[in-house]
Write an enzyme that holds these catalytic residues in place. Structure first.
Site, PDB file in Angstrom:
ATOM      1  N   LYS A  54       0.841  -1.200   0.000  1.00 23.04           N
ATOM      2  CA  LYS A  54       0.000   0.000   0.000  1.00 23.04           C
ATOM      3  C   LYS A  54       0.879   1.254   0.000  1.00 23.04           C
ATOM      4  O   LYS A  54       0.636   2.204  -0.737  1.00 23.04           O
ATOM      5  CB  LYS A  54      -0.941  -0.004   1.218  1.00 23.04           C
ATOM      6  CG  LYS A  54      -2.062  -1.044   1.108  1.00 23.04           C
ATOM      7  CD  LYS A  54      -2.852  -1.202   2.401  1.00 23.04           C
ATOM      8  CE  LYS A  54      -3.853  -2.351   2.279  1.00 23.04           C
ATOM      9  NZ  LYS A  54      -4.661  -2.579   3.476  1.00 23.04           N
ATOM     10  N   GLN A  98      -4.461  -1.577   9.821  1.00 19.68           N
ATOM     11  CA  GLN A  98      -4.459  -2.889   9.176  1.00 19.68           C
ATOM     12  C   GLN A  98      -5.080  -3.925  10.115  1.00 19.68           C
ATOM     13  O   GLN A  98      -4.714  -4.023  11.290  1.00 19.68           O
ATOM     14  CB  GLN A  98      -3.017  -3.281   8.790  1.00 19.68           C
ATOM     15  CG  GLN A  98      -2.907  -4.532   7.956  1.00 19.68           C
ATOM     16  CD  GLN A  98      -3.550  -4.417   6.559  1.00 19.68           C
ATOM     17  OE1 GLN A  98      -3.620  -3.327   5.990  1.00 19.68           O
ATOM     18  NE2 GLN A  98      -4.048  -5.514   6.041  1.00 19.68           N
ATOM     19  N   ASP A 121     -10.806   3.275   4.901  1.00 19.35           N
ATOM     20  CA  ASP A 121     -11.202   1.873   4.751  1.00 19.35           C
ATOM     21  C   ASP A 121     -12.719   1.710   4.778  1.00 19.35           C
ATOM     22  O   ASP A 121     -13.237   0.640   4.455  1.00 19.35           O
ATOM     23  CB  ASP A 121     -10.609   1.022   5.890  1.00 19.35           C
ATOM     24  CG  ASP A 121      -9.337   0.297   5.465  1.00 19.35           C
ATOM     25  OD1 ASP A 121      -9.249  -0.097   4.291  1.00 19.35           O
ATOM     26  OD2 ASP A 121      -8.448   0.117   6.321  1.00 19.35           O
TER      27      ASP A 121
HETATM   28  N1  GUN Z   1      -7.188  -6.715   6.314  1.00 17.78           N
HETATM   29  C1  GUN Z   1      -7.615  -7.413   5.236  1.00 17.78           C
HETATM   30  N2  GUN Z   1      -8.141  -6.567   4.320  1.00 17.78           N
HETATM   31  C2  GUN Z   1      -8.020  -5.327   4.824  1.00 17.78           C
HETATM   32  C3  GUN Z   1      -8.373  -4.035   4.325  1.00 17.78           C
HETATM   33  O1  GUN Z   1      -8.916  -3.866   3.228  1.00 17.78           O
HETATM   34  N3  GUN Z   1      -8.079  -2.997   5.149  1.00 17.78           N
HETATM   35  C4  GUN Z   1      -7.508  -3.168   6.358  1.00 17.78           C
HETATM   36  N4  GUN Z   1      -7.284  -2.089   7.104  1.00 17.78           N
HETATM   37  N5  GUN Z   1      -7.184  -4.339   6.856  1.00 17.78           N
HETATM   38  C5  GUN Z   1      -7.434  -5.410   6.078  1.00 17.78           C
END
Ligand code: GUN
Length: 302
Positions: A54, A98, A121
């Protein structure tokens, strides 16, 4: 192969370029550089890899990223204090925590502590609530289901007669991150949605009746090729690493669908890898740009 391939890598590259152009424009017009804070708790290798990817893609798009790598035993109070600082920091337009978090932390409480204006998110309960309400829109749509919707819109261009509105859709899985927001988005787009889960009876019968199938279970090749309706549009979110000594790397990635058989039957299908994965990051970049637009509209400047 009769199916059209939903090439997430190519669509994601196009979206990333659009975000980069908009970021350049924003810097020139407003002197604002969009910023994303990535909060990683502990040392889960998969989470470390996702956060790194990311941050790399942010750099390519001209988005500044701020990394917060925190110890696995951080207290709820200390984590929420860091989020409060990020909420107040005008250089930060998006905050990504995350998931999953270590068990001792209250995930809902953490997500609820994020500023709504920076919830890139889309996991804040108010954003999810708005997604579920008729006539309301969330500020941010969760990145993976958002990416799936963009691939479905691509399929509308590629597959004769396919329209999301009016379709029967099956969403396999009901997680907070993918399955549940995906089904809410499809309802908003006027599909008729069946949510399939571990207690569902007659999964083959449901798949046979579905014009759209979204796989988000993480059960390698559980959905057999012959179950699909001819011409269906199929998007596989699952990515499971399977040991395979005959493969060049010693492993292969598998999704929920039996891809080789399904592709002879369906109208369009996303590959694993190279389907939904790249889309998730592209949509996160788009959401971060939106966070910066919200800050500009409110007159907030670093
Ligand atoms: N863990 C798995 N997918 C995601 C996501 O799209 N965002 C976040 N923050 N954690 C995740």
């Amino acid at each position: 192969m009769t199916a059209k391939l939903l090439d997430g890598k190519a669509v994601a590259a196009r979206i990333q370029q659009e975000v980069k152009d908009a970021v350049d424009d924003m810097k020139a017009k407003h002197g604002v550089t969009p910023g994303l804070a990535a909060v990683l708790v502990g040392e889960n290798p998969a989470s470390q890899m996702y956060v790194k990817m990311k941050r790399n893609r942010c750099a390519e798009a001209g988005i500044e990223s701020f990394g917060h790598e925190l110890p696995a035993d951080i207290s709820q109070e200390d984590l929420e204090a860091i989020i409060a600082d990020l909420n107040a920091d005008p250089r930060v337009h998006g905050i990504l925590v995350q998931l999953p978090l270590p068990d001792h932390l209250d995930e809902q409480q953490v997500l609820q502590s994020l500023s709504l204006d920076k919830d890139v998110d889309g996991f804040h309960p108010i954003n999810i609530g708005r997604l579920a309400m008729k006539g309301r829109e969330p500020d941010f749509i969760p990145a993976t289901p958002y990416g799936c919707m963009v691939l479905l819109q691509e399929a509308e261009k590629l597959v004769d007669g396919f329209k999301i509105a009016g379709s029967n859709a099956a969403v396999l899985g009901r997680s907070n991150i993918v399955g549940m927001p995906m089904s809410l988005l499809l309802v908003k787009a006027n599909a008729t949605v069946t949510v399939v889960h571990s207690r569902t009876r007659d999964i083959p019968g449901i798949i046979q009746n579905s014009d759209i199938v979204i796989g988000a279970m993480g059960r390698p090749e559980m959905i057999k090729g012959e179950w699909f309706k001819e011409g269906a549009v199929c998007i596989d979110v699952a990515t499971v690493k399977i040991d395979d000594p005959s493969a060049p790397k010693g492993y292969v990635w598998k999704g929920d669908f039996e891809f080789e058989k399904a592709k002879e039957r369906v109208g369009a299908i996303s590959p694993v890898p190279g389907g939904v994965g790249p889309m998730t990051i592209a949509m996160l970049l788009k959401n971060t740009l939106r966070g910066a637009e919200i800050a500009i509209a409110k007159g907030i400047k670093a």
